[in-house]
Design an enzyme around this catalytic site. Structure first.
Site, PDB file in Angstrom:
ATOM      1  N   HIS A  75       0.828  -1.205   0.000  1.00  0.00           N
ATOM      2  CA  HIS A  75       0.000   0.000   0.000  1.00  0.00           C
ATOM      3  C   HIS A  75       0.862   1.254   0.000  1.00  0.00           C
ATOM      4  O   HIS A  75       0.560   2.233  -0.703  1.00  0.00           O
ATOM      5  CB  HIS A  75      -0.920  -0.021   1.228  1.00  0.00           C
ATOM      6  CG  HIS A  75      -1.698   1.240   1.395  1.00  0.00           C
ATOM      7  ND1 HIS A  75      -1.389   2.185   2.351  1.00  0.00           N
ATOM      8  CD2 HIS A  75      -2.771   1.727   0.714  1.00  0.00           C
ATOM      9  CE1 HIS A  75      -2.231   3.186   2.273  1.00  0.00           C
ATOM     10  NE2 HIS A  75      -3.079   2.945   1.293  1.00  0.00           N
ATOM     11  N   GLU A  78       2.049   1.832  -3.444  1.00  0.00           N
ATOM     12  CA  GLU A  78       0.973   2.374  -4.284  1.00  0.00           C
ATOM     13  C   GLU A  78       0.933   3.898  -4.200  1.00  0.00           C
ATOM     14  O   GLU A  78       0.751   4.596  -5.205  1.00  0.00           O
ATOM     15  CB  GLU A  78      -0.355   1.770  -3.854  1.00  0.00           C
ATOM     16  CG  GLU A  78      -1.578   2.382  -4.512  1.00  0.00           C
ATOM     17  CD  GLU A  78      -2.717   2.585  -3.540  1.00  0.00           C
ATOM     18  OE1 GLU A  78      -3.262   3.709  -3.470  1.00  0.00           O
ATOM     19  OE2 GLU A  78      -3.077   1.614  -2.841  1.00  0.00           O
ATOM     20  N   HIS A  79       1.106   4.438  -3.000  1.00  0.00           N
ATOM     21  CA  HIS A  79       1.174   5.892  -2.825  1.00  0.00           C
ATOM     22  C   HIS A  79       2.417   6.465  -3.490  1.00  0.00           C
ATOM     23  O   HIS A  79       2.367   7.472  -4.197  1.00  0.00           O
ATOM     24  CB  HIS A  79       1.216   6.235  -1.332  1.00  0.00           C
ATOM     25  CG  HIS A  79      -0.113   6.237  -0.663  1.00  0.00           C
ATOM     26  ND1 HIS A  79      -0.691   7.372  -0.152  1.00  0.00           N
ATOM     27  CD2 HIS A  79      -0.992   5.233  -0.413  1.00  0.00           C
ATOM     28  CE1 HIS A  79      -1.860   7.076   0.392  1.00  0.00           C
ATOM     29  NE2 HIS A  79      -2.056   5.762   0.253  1.00  0.00           N
ATOM     30  N   GLU A 155      -3.756   8.209   6.960  1.00  0.00           N
ATOM     31  CA  GLU A 155      -4.787   7.290   6.465  1.00  0.00           C
ATOM     32  C   GLU A 155      -5.121   6.239   7.520  1.00  0.00           C
ATOM     33  O   GLU A 155      -6.291   5.873   7.704  1.00  0.00           O
ATOM     34  CB  GLU A 155      -4.320   6.625   5.173  1.00  0.00           C
ATOM     35  CG  GLU A 155      -5.386   5.799   4.490  1.00  0.00           C
ATOM     36  CD  GLU A 155      -4.968   5.282   3.126  1.00  0.00           C
ATOM     37  OE1 GLU A 155      -5.764   4.522   2.525  1.00  0.00           O
ATOM     38  OE2 GLU A 155      -3.871   5.611   2.661  1.00  0.00           O
TER      39      GLU A 155
END
Length: 448
Positions: A75, A78-79, A155
């Site tokens: 994840h 992905e950022h 997040e």
């Protein structure tokens, strides 16, 4: 997802460079598949009635592939990939997409990561160029990692501030324990704070290889045009004799939960709870019967749980069930949110309804209604290019084959009461676990 895959044995793919026609009808459109040199797979679905296209680049890596030390790497990456490449800054990437009114984004799941763009069909070349650049040539600098680390931590904090989100991660942890499926896609504060540039960039260099990637496009697209664009964008990376990565099969799921209860103690107005058990793997042929069962038990306003707990008694605003499928494992769960004083009664009603269905199954009328609900959902869910692009990617990565829509509808129609009764007896007879977010102490959960 019930709309893809036929079983545990996918057909052999066509040789490299050979295009397969997988579907051609009024429901599924024209679906074609080609494997390029290096093992990169390309699937397209032509939708002549639209003016847009959605492109996705799928990578067969997710949080299930991580160790605890690097939890959240997929994840985080992905950022980070949107922060820039040697030829484009993050601002230039964003500006190029905004200038044509397109949308570009990404998401990470337990078993895959997807980068996608939705654009006018005439702007498909731009989408291919931008996505291919960031997926294959990201810089992943130390400075960018530090700035994005704060974003990811925010997040996680946002997830923790939303009880209905937090309870789902807590349920996975309660059911699967300290295994990859039990850990959050986001990672933990500790793991994210501990990640180094070498950790994340090494994950990128190791995992983002052509055999692990699938490119899907849906909308006003032409298969040969997409192949030409992809070949130009990926260039020398398509050289070699690599074959597509084998279908992920995964380890068999647990027979019983890792622990019986999980709690996040918090002063909330509502208690958020998930009661559930181990489910079916995504290649299990019984998943169609399980989908019918799920729809009838808690999948809509006519479902048993909604009618019994909300409509008749007014105990909750939200209640419903869900199936989750992974390679070799899965889960069935029931979610409800209500005031603390109503929790014991809500849990009692849920358990009684599940026991009743496990013993007696569903009526023919309930099976027929659930089949209609699911079939309508399958077809209505294919009204936009993004959903069709996603269906292609999940078909290839998760099931190893594409199943035409008409075949999915036929398999749902073939489900009968006895099949549903058998799945209900098995799923609802398994040991359950309970995840709770609300104003409780650990000792309180024993009484629940």
């Amino acid at each position: 997802m019930i709309g893809t895959g036929a079983g545990a044995h996918a057909p052999a793919p066509a040789p490299v460079g050979v295009t397969q026609l997988l579907d051609l009808d009024e429901v599924g459109g024209r679906v074609e598949r080609t494997t390029l040199p290096g093992g990169l797979r390309v699937l397209t679905e032509t939708m002549p009635g639209v003016l847009s296209a959605t492109l996705g680049i799928w990578v067969g890596v997710g949080s299930r592939d991580e160790t605890p030390a690097v939890a959240g790497s997929s994840h985080f990456l992905e950022h980070l990939l949107f922060k820039g490449t040697p030829s484009r800054t993050a601002l230039e990437i964003a500006t190029a997409m905004d200038a044509v009114g397109g949308e570009m984004n990404a998401f990470t799941a337990k078993e895959h990561t997807c980068y996608y763009a939705n654009v006018l069909a005439s702007d498909l070349p731009l989408a291919v160029t931008l996505l291919a650049d960031l997926v294959t040539d990201a810089t992943n600098t130390a400075a960018d990692l530090e700035s994005e680390r704060t974003v990811v931590l925010e997040e996680i904090a946002m997830r923790d501030d939303e009880p209905s989100d937090a309870v789902h991660d807590l349920f996975a942890e309660t059911l699967f324990g300290d295994s990859p499926l039990g850990r959050s896609v986001l990672g933990t504060v500790e793991s994210i704070e501990g990640l180094t540039r070498d950790d994340v960039d090494g994950w990128y260099r190791q995992r983002y290889a052509m055999p692990s990637m699938v490119i899907t496009a849906a909308g006003r697209v032409d298969h040969q045009q997409v192949l030409d664009l992809v070949t130009a964008a990926f260039g020398d990376r398509l050289a070699g004799e690599g074959q597509p990565a084998p279908l992920r099969l995964g380890e068999a799921g647990p027979d019983r939960p890792a622990r019986s209860t999980g709690l996040i103690a918090r002063r909330t107005e509502q208690t958020h709870l998930l009661l559930g058990a181990a489910g079916l793997g995504r290649l299990d042929d019984r998943r169609y019967a399980a989908a019918v069962l799920d729809a009838a038990v808690g999948g809509g306003m006519s479902s048993r749980l909604f009618q019994e707990i909300r409509e008749k008694r007014g105990l909750v605003y939200s209640v419903g069930s869900a199936l989750t499928h992974y390679a070799g494992a899965g889960a069935f769960s029931v979610y409800a949110g209500c005031s603390k004083k109503r929790v014991p009664e809500v849990l009692r009603l849920i358990r009684e309804e599940l026991d009743r269905v496990a013993a007696d199954g569903l009526t023919p009328e309930e099976v027929a209604r659930a089949q209609g609900q699911l079939k309508g959902g399958v077809v209505l869910g294919l009204e936009d290019t993004g959903s069709r692009m996603s269906r292609l990617g999940k078909s290839e990565l998760s099931h190893g084959e594409y199943l035409p829509v008409r075949e999915v509808l036929a398999r749902l129609d073939a489900v009968d009461e006895e099949q549903v009764r058998g799945v209900a007896a098995e799923l609802f007879g398994r040991p359950t676990c309970l995840a709770v977010v609300g104003p409780y102490r650990e000792s309180d959960l024993d009484r629940l």
